[in-house]
Design a protein around this motif. Sequence first.
Motif, PDB file in Angstrom:
ATOM      1  N   ARG A   1      -3.573  -7.847   8.852  1.00 28.98           N
ATOM      2  CA  ARG A   1      -3.018  -8.111   7.522  1.00 28.98           C
ATOM      3  C   ARG A   1      -1.610  -7.545   7.442  1.00 28.98           C
ATOM      4  O   ARG A   1      -1.242  -6.661   8.224  1.00 28.98           O
TER       5      ARG A   1
ATOM      6  N   ASP B   1      -9.087 -13.757   2.063  1.00 33.26           N
ATOM      7  CA  ASP B   1      -8.242 -14.335   1.023  1.00 33.26           C
ATOM      8  C   ASP B   1      -6.746 -14.091   1.169  1.00 33.26           C
ATOM      9  O   ASP B   1      -5.949 -14.797   0.586  1.00 33.26           O
ATOM     10  N   GLY B   2      -6.348 -13.099   1.912  1.00 31.27           N
ATOM     11  CA  GLY B   2      -4.928 -12.776   2.007  1.00 31.27           C
ATOM     12  C   GLY B   2      -4.251 -13.432   3.187  1.00 31.27           C
ATOM     13  O   GLY B   2      -4.884 -14.067   4.030  1.00 31.27           O
TER      14      GLY B   2
ATOM     15  N   ALA C   1      -1.954 -17.091   2.701  1.00 33.58           N
ATOM     16  CA  ALA C   1      -3.252 -16.994   2.056  1.00 33.58           C
ATOM     17  C   ALA C   1      -3.700 -18.369   1.602  1.00 33.58           C
ATOM     18  O   ALA C   1      -2.883 -19.176   1.155  1.00 33.58           O
TER      19      ALA C   1
END
Length: 186
Positions: free
Chosen positions: A76, A138-139, A182
């Motif tokens: 991330r 989701d990111g 995303a």
Amino acid sequence: MANISIKEIALSCHPATPPFMADTIYVSLCRGNGGALSLRYHVACDLGSLEISSTLPPMRTDELWKTTCFELFARRDNDDAYLEYNFAPSTQWAAYSFSEYRAGMTELMTYRPEINGDASETHFALEVEFILPEQWRDGPLWIGLTAVIAESGDTTSYWALSHPDGKPDFHHRDCFALYLEAPSAA
């Protein structure tokens, strides 16, 4: 959620590990709903030169990188933690979580990926479908797509989207070269 698809992004061979017969490796990727990822690794090669193990029961197995293996790394934004997935032509697989560069490795609790091979005299392809852990769904993600190609004559080549200076190192931050936005509502 909208799907994000990337068709045929090329991997490059590390200059210190030239292949014997493998010409090119392309990867297609689709990020779907609920953390689903679909990958297709396509190796243009003389199939007879590849070292590919026979199909085995699809079970978690360590050290798959010691022979022909296809991999995905994910991290991330602004995070040192990352995931590593290994997929073998045998349908064996592995998944790990790291807290930082090559440290804090733990076995990633995840569902078994679906792995299928496709081959002809001039290519080998591996198709994989799996689900990312919930906190990774989701990111945006930085992705590393990699392959270890073992060929006859004790030749092993290392392929990635990008390589750091020095020896092949798929865990290096430079290998996380594909930015996936995303997923967003369609």
